[in-house]
Scaffold this motif. Sequence first.
Motif, mmCIF file in Angstrom:
data_model
loop_
_atom_site.group_PDB
_atom_site.id
_atom_site.type_symbol
_atom_site.label_atom_id
_atom_site.label_comp_id
_atom_site.label_asym_id
_atom_site.label_seq_id
_atom_site.Cartn_x
_atom_site.Cartn_y
_atom_site.Cartn_z
ATOM 1 N N GLN A 15 67.619 42.898 32.516
ATOM 2 C CA GLN A 15 67.480 43.760 30.988
ATOM 3 C C GLN A 15 66.356 43.580 30.169
ATOM 4 O OE1 GLN A 15 69.295 46.213 30.583
ATOM 5 N NE2 GLN A 15 70.276 46.552 28.537
ATOM 6 N N ARG A 18 63.587 45.259 32.030
ATOM 7 C CA ARG A 18 63.658 46.542 31.758
ATOM 8 C C ARG A 18 62.888 47.043 30.212
ATOM 9 N NH1 ARG A 18 66.576 49.550 35.176
ATOM 10 N NH2 ARG A 18 67.846 48.537 36.708
ATOM 11 N N LEU A 118 63.738 58.098 26.887
ATOM 12 C CA LEU A 118 65.034 57.311 26.948
ATOM 13 C C LEU A 118 66.172 58.285 27.674
ATOM 14 C CD1 LEU A 118 65.088 55.193 23.787
ATOM 15 C CD2 LEU A 118 64.638 54.558 25.973
ATOM 16 N N GLU A 119 65.937 59.642 27.315
ATOM 17 C CA GLU A 119 66.812 60.317 27.945
ATOM 18 C C GLU A 119 66.752 60.460 29.643
ATOM 19 O OE1 GLU A 119 66.491 64.301 26.286
ATOM 20 O OE2 GLU A 119 67.452 63.844 24.685
ATOM 21 N N PHE A 121 65.303 57.960 31.362
ATOM 22 C CA PHE A 121 65.681 56.712 32.012
ATOM 23 C C PHE A 121 67.086 56.261 31.848
ATOM 24 C CE2 PHE A 121 61.238 54.462 31.619
ATOM 25 C CZ PHE A 121 60.682 55.387 32.232
ATOM 26 N N TYR A 122 67.810 56.595 30.885
ATOM 27 C CA TYR A 122 69.272 56.118 30.846
ATOM 28 C C TYR A 122 70.099 57.558 30.532
ATOM 29 C CZ TYR A 122 66.987 51.747 30.493
ATOM 30 O OH TYR A 122 66.151 50.594 30.674
ATOM 31 N N ALA A 124 73.097 57.883 31.185
ATOM 32 C CA ALA A 124 74.413 57.694 30.616
ATOM 33 C C ALA A 124 74.484 57.177 29.339
ATOM 34 C CB ALA A 124 74.854 56.404 31.779
ATOM 35 N N ALA A 125 73.551 56.924 28.697
ATOM 36 C CA ALA A 125 73.581 56.740 27.334
ATOM 37 C C ALA A 125 74.035 57.840 26.294
ATOM 38 C CB ALA A 125 72.319 55.986 26.614
ATOM 39 N N LEU A 151 67.913 52.606 22.138
ATOM 40 C CA LEU A 151 67.839 51.327 23.063
ATOM 41 C C LEU A 151 69.143 50.586 22.651
ATOM 42 C CD1 LEU A 151 64.252 50.057 22.922
ATOM 43 C CD2 LEU A 151 65.342 51.307 24.655
ATOM 44 N N ARG A 153 72.027 51.838 22.324
ATOM 45 C CA ARG A 153 72.866 52.826 23.073
ATOM 46 C C ARG A 153 72.831 52.600 24.666
ATOM 47 N NH1 ARG A 153 74.290 58.819 21.341
ATOM 48 N NH2 ARG A 153 75.569 58.511 19.610
ATOM 49 N N ALA A 154 71.616 52.020 24.978
ATOM 50 C CA ALA A 154 71.318 51.710 26.080
ATOM 51 C C ALA A 154 71.588 50.368 26.686
ATOM 52 C CB ALA A 154 69.825 52.129 26.755
ATOM 53 N N GLY A 155 72.105 49.699 25.741
ATOM 54 C CA GLY A 155 72.596 48.242 25.888
ATOM 55 C C GLY A 155 71.596 47.174 25.716
#
Length: 238
Positions: A15, A18, A118-119, A121-122, A124-125, A151, A153-155
């Motif tokens: 993580q 990333r 980010l949309e 890349f992630y 699922a977020a 970020l 939201r992306a974990g």
Amino acid sequence: MREAGASRYDRLMTQFARLLHLVDSAIPTGSFAYSYGLESSITFGLLKTPFGLRNYLYSYLQQVASMELPFINSCGKPGSSDLGPELRDIVEAYDAMLLVPTIHRASLVQGKNWLKLLESFYPAAQLRNLGGWFSDKQLPLHFTLVFALGLTRAGFSVPNLQTMFLHMALRDQLSAAIRLGFVGPMAGHQLQHDFYSIFEELLARYSAKEYLEASRSAFLLDTAQVFHEDIYSKLFQN
């Protein structure tokens, strides 16, 4: 138990890798198009020597820490991304504190670019929902807020985001100084190495503060940023 602990450590390291990728200078988010007052400070003689650059960088990082870290902390709290009245208060407070028009514009450009990145890349977020909320409420999509909201939201953890935000701020300023010919690459990267030592001090002072405690602390820097509009020929946009 050892295997479980090792697996968790490996996930954390992956993580973190990333996150390093996301803040890499090669990512097209637009930050390298701006100097945030450095070019105008050099052009108008407010910054003349390498020692002056050290003082400038310290003031710049102090302002980043006192202004941006409290907002990152508030946006990263559990429940802060629920798209409710509290988040609206945070967004409106941040917008009101961006006093320099050029910095305000740069923040909106980078915020839009970050959300798009980010949309992709992630997915699922569900960051489209975040962008839709800003649009529906007619609220400005500022970079710092999108950085933290997206970020988390992306974990990613808030402490890592705060450290990485300081890293980006320092890196971008020294990259600008190198491209302007004010310092050479070796001297610039030596400065970057040296300045990491003050991150712990800044994080200890500001990382637990929330947005109502945010402050701007470098008013001469604000003035230099305003002056950028008056440069006849410039390398950077703002």
